[in-house]
Design an enzyme around this catalytic site. Structure first.
Site, PDB file in Angstrom:
ATOM      1  N   GLU A 166      -8.154  -1.928   6.817  1.00 47.04           N
ATOM      2  CA  GLU A 166      -6.908  -1.182   6.978  1.00 47.04           C
ATOM      3  C   GLU A 166      -6.041  -1.152   5.716  1.00 47.04           C
ATOM      4  O   GLU A 166      -5.200  -0.281   5.579  1.00 47.04           O
ATOM      5  CB  GLU A 166      -6.099  -1.754   8.160  1.00 47.04           C
ATOM      6  CG  GLU A 166      -5.526  -3.162   7.993  1.00 47.04           C
ATOM      7  CD  GLU A 166      -6.498  -4.292   8.329  1.00 47.04           C
ATOM      8  OE1 GLU A 166      -7.718  -4.081   8.194  1.00 47.04           O
ATOM      9  OE2 GLU A 166      -6.038  -5.387   8.682  1.00 47.04           O
ATOM     10  N   CYS A 207     -11.196  -9.695  10.903  1.00 43.44           N
ATOM     11  CA  CYS A 207     -10.810 -11.021  10.419  1.00 43.44           C
ATOM     12  C   CYS A 207     -10.751 -12.035  11.571  1.00 43.44           C
ATOM     13  O   CYS A 207     -11.781 -12.406  12.103  1.00 43.44           O
ATOM     14  CB  CYS A 207      -9.491 -10.916   9.659  1.00 43.44           C
ATOM     15  SG  CYS A 207      -9.162 -12.341   8.652  1.00 43.44           S
ATOM     16  N   SER A 253      22.608   3.836   3.422  1.00 41.49           N
ATOM     17  CA  SER A 253      22.689   3.070   2.177  1.00 41.49           C
ATOM     18  C   SER A 253      22.425   3.939   0.954  1.00 41.49           C
ATOM     19  O   SER A 253      22.611   3.507  -0.166  1.00 41.49           O
ATOM     20  CB  SER A 253      21.646   1.959   2.215  1.00 41.49           C
ATOM     21  OG  SER A 253      20.354   2.541   2.182  1.00 41.49           O
ATOM     22  N   GLY A 254      21.969   5.163   1.188  1.00 46.19           N
ATOM     23  CA  GLY A 254      21.621   6.011   0.047  1.00 46.19           C
ATOM     24  C   GLY A 254      20.140   5.910  -0.257  1.00 46.19           C
ATOM     25  O   GLY A 254      19.603   6.662  -1.053  1.00 46.19           O
ATOM     26  N   GLY A 255      19.484   4.970   0.400  1.00 44.63           N
ATOM     27  CA  GLY A 255      18.034   4.852   0.240  1.00 44.63           C
ATOM     28  C   GLY A 255      17.347   5.926   1.064  1.00 44.63           C
ATOM     29  O   GLY A 255      17.990   6.645   1.841  1.00 44.63           O
ATOM     30  N   VAL A 256      16.037   6.017   0.902  1.00 44.97           N
ATOM     31  CA  VAL A 256      15.288   7.085   1.554  1.00 44.97           C
ATOM     32  C   VAL A 256      15.351   6.967   3.084  1.00 44.97           C
ATOM     33  O   VAL A 256      15.545   7.965   3.775  1.00 44.97           O
ATOM     34  CB  VAL A 256      13.790   7.038   1.136  1.00 44.97           C
ATOM     35  CG1 VAL A 256      13.047   8.243   1.658  1.00 44.97           C
ATOM     36  CG2 VAL A 256      13.667   6.951  -0.346  1.00 44.97           C
ATOM     37  N   ASP A 257      15.214   5.728   3.606  1.00 45.75           N
ATOM     38  CA  ASP A 257      15.058   5.579   5.059  1.00 45.75           C
ATOM     39  C   ASP A 257      16.305   6.003   5.825  1.00 45.75           C
ATOM     40  O   ASP A 257      16.255   6.888   6.679  1.00 45.75           O
ATOM     41  CB  ASP A 257      14.730   4.121   5.423  1.00 45.75           C
ATOM     42  CG  ASP A 257      13.710   3.541   4.484  1.00 45.75           C
ATOM     43  OD1 ASP A 257      12.888   4.319   3.999  1.00 45.75           O
ATOM     44  OD2 ASP A 257      13.753   2.326   4.234  1.00 45.75           O
ATOM     45  N   SER A 258      17.437   5.356   5.515  1.00 45.61           N
ATOM     46  CA  SER A 258      18.632   5.646   6.313  1.00 45.61           C
ATOM     47  C   SER A 258      19.113   7.078   6.066  1.00 45.61           C
ATOM     48  O   SER A 258      19.574   7.751   6.988  1.00 45.61           O
ATOM     49  CB  SER A 258      19.735   4.634   6.023  1.00 45.61           C
ATOM     50  OG  SER A 258      20.029   4.613   4.659  1.00 45.61           O
ATOM     51  N   HIS A 279     -10.456  -6.681   5.382  1.00 49.58           N
ATOM     52  CA  HIS A 279      -9.442  -5.839   6.033  1.00 49.58           C
ATOM     53  C   HIS A 279      -9.618  -4.362   5.652  1.00 49.58           C
ATOM     54  O   HIS A 279      -9.107  -3.932   4.617  1.00 49.58           O
ATOM     55  CB  HIS A 279      -8.040  -6.330   5.649  1.00 49.58           C
ATOM     56  CG  HIS A 279      -7.706  -7.619   6.295  1.00 49.58           C
ATOM     57  ND1 HIS A 279      -7.100  -7.700   7.524  1.00 49.58           N
ATOM     58  CD2 HIS A 279      -7.934  -8.889   5.905  1.00 49.58           C
ATOM     59  CE1 HIS A 279      -6.952  -8.962   7.859  1.00 49.58           C
ATOM     60  NE2 HIS A 279      -7.451  -9.710   6.902  1.00 49.58           N
TER      61      HIS A 279
END
Ligand code: XMP
Length: 514
Positions: free
Chosen positions: A178, A87, A230-235, A176
């Site tokens: 990617e 690009c 937080s209960g989310g996947v990441d943390s 793009h």
């Protein structure tokens, strides 16, 4: 941050300000190649020292005609290293070879899908003659300068989509490769890495968790680290990966912000228990969050207020543990969209980026995207229930009361609605197919009739999307029966008159409304 010292980075990505720069890196990782992202200013010295096998110039929002366009050192062209310009990277390569080859866009950007016809080139080996690709650009290249050959076009040959100058080892694409909307299965980047740069695979998923553990251990030393879960996947994934190696040096806590999903605290407690994370629950700031955020309806200001109190709680927690470090589950997406990921522009202020506490910050997931974190969670044996949870933003339901000040009552309406919609999607067995479901209240009064009476009330909007990395998304279209069931359930609330469905792609719309 996980560049293993012993591994030589094979591809350097020069970040020219694209929202997709990290995605180039992620795609290379997916293809098993290590890469590094650097600003143009740092690139030349690094290339000379590290001798990568290839260089990728990312896209970017500038025009080659802007006075403050990124300045790429021209000497990189003399080092005989293959370069792929994507690009803006393509426009720059064209421009420095021929000042009249770039057509300046009159206004705005053109973005969206484009059908591309490919010619024979090493870059396109194993691809069919035509592919659907994703383009997002303002300026365009109007002619191939001397030494370049056009290798892809769109609109019946009228638009140049790719060029190569094989003797100079230069390759360019206007679209793009990617992003997932370009239907090339990452073959173009793989061809560049393998067939043009001669890279060997050197990045394997099984090494990732050990690298995260070792690197974090090393950065923490003898310190004490706090981590907000937080209960989310990441943390949760991060806390689970780190708990066994950091032991008592890791202090995990959950803040009840008042903007959480229904029964969230109980669910997180259960998840933490299973994952053997010792979790402290902090509830006393809930009203402060609601009171402060209700002072504005501006999306960015709401995020700033949330961040302010969030930072305050972190400061208190850190003090109580004498913490030296803070570990964050921040992902590449959060950094890119907060304008903190290299050269990219701010889209939204994320609640957990640049909190500027007096603590050293460790962000072990900052190179990764959600689907990669899910893969780690799976490799680490985490519960599928957690792994497959749809993401939820830190500022939570505060971002889902739009156009009117948040109140506890309105938060309760979206909380209940979110839960009802989830149950309906689960019942129809489509919850797991949707990347994220957003239920938001639109604070515009419209007229309706309920029973025999007039009502003048708010609307709810249900947005279901699919994506791999949340940098680009597509709408997940729901069937008529599901829409009808959702609508009839949500309008039962006396204050809700209408239900809208939103399947707008990103770009232009972001996933969340604010
Ligand atoms: P957008 O709306 O930027 O969202 O397309 C991409 C993904 O990020 C989530 N999101 C956030 N997550 N803090 C978070 O932890 C935030 O401030 C935040 N804002 C957006 C969003 O829900 C989606 O999954």
């Amino acid at each position: 941050m996980l560049d293993n010292k012993n591994k030589k980075t094979q591809i350097l990505i020069i970040d020219l300000g694209s929202q997709y720069t990290q995605i180039i890196r992620r795609s290379l990782r997916y293809l098993s190649f290590h890469s590094t992202i650097l600003s143009p200013q740092k690139s030349l010295e690094w290339i000379k020292k590290n001798k990568p096998k290839g260089v990728i110039l990312s896209g970017g929002s500038a025009s080659v005609y802007n006075r403050n366009a990124p300045e790429i050192p021209k000497e990189i062209l003399d080092l005989n290293i293959p370069i792929l310009g994507i690009c803006y990277g393509m426009q720059w390569l064209a421009y420095i070879n021929d000042k009249n080859s770039v057509h300046k866009a009159k206004e705005g950007k053109s973005y969206g899908p484009v059908k591309i016809t490919l010619e024979k080139s090493k870059l396109f080996e194993k691809l069919p003659k035509k592919i659907n690709a994703w383009s997002s650009h303002g300026d365009s290249v109007r002619r191939a300068s001397a030494g370049f050959r056009v290798i892809a076009t769109s609109r019946n040959g009228q638009v140049i989509e790719a060029m190569e100058a094989i003797y100079r080892r230069l390759y360019t694409v206007q679209f793009h490769p990617e992003v997932e909307q370009t239907e090339d299965e990452n073959i173009i980047l793989n061809n560049f890495a393998v067939k043009i740069c001669n890279c060997k695979q050197d990045y394997f998923k099984k090494d990732v968790i050990a690298e995260i553990q070792n690197k974090t251990r090393e950065l923490l030393g003898n310190g004490v680290a706090i981590i907000g879960v937080s209960g989310g996947v990441d943390s949760t994934t991060l806390a689970t990966i780190l708990a066994p190696v950091l032991g008592k040096q890791l202090k995990a806590f959950l803040i009840d912000t008042g903007g959480m999903r229904k029964d969230e605290i109980e669910k997180v407690k259960e998840i933490a228990q299973k994952a053997k994370i010792n979790l402290k629950i902090i509830t006393e700031y809930k009203h402060k969050f609601v009171k402060k955020i209700s002072m504005t309806i501006d999306a960015e200001e709401k995020r700033m207020f949330f961040r302010e109190i969030y930072g305050e709680v972190f400061r208190e927690v850190a003090k109580s543990y004498n913490a030296t470090h803070m570990i964050q589950g921040t992902l590449a997406t959060d950094l890119i969209e907060s304008g903190s990921g290299g050269e990219s522009m701010l889209i939204k202020t994320h609640h957990n980026v640049n909190l500027n506490l007096d603590l050293k910050e460790i962000m072990p997931l900052s190179d990764f995207f959600k689907f990669e974190v899910r893969e780690m969670a799976r490799l680490f044996g985490l519960d599928e229930l957690l792994i497959n949870r749809q993401p939820f933003p830190g500022p939570g339901l505060f971002l889902r009361v739009v156009g009117v000040p948040v109140t506890s009552e309105l938060l309760e309406i979206v909380r209940e609605a979110d839960d009802e919609v989830k149950k309906i999607l689960e019942k129809h067995k489509i919850y797991d197919k949707i990347s994220q479901t957003i239920v938001a209240l639109l604070g515009v009064n419209t007229v309706g009739v309920k029973g025999d009476g007039r009502v003048y009330g708010y609307s709810l909007v249900v947005r279901t999307v699919e994506t791999v990395d949340f940098m680009t998304i597509k709408g997940f279209y729901l069937q008529k029966e599901v829409c009808e069931e959702i609508t009839s359930t949500l309008v039962k609330h006396p204050k809700i008159v209408r239900v809208f469905f939103d399947w707008t792609s990103k770009p232009p719309a972001t996933t969340e409304f604010e």
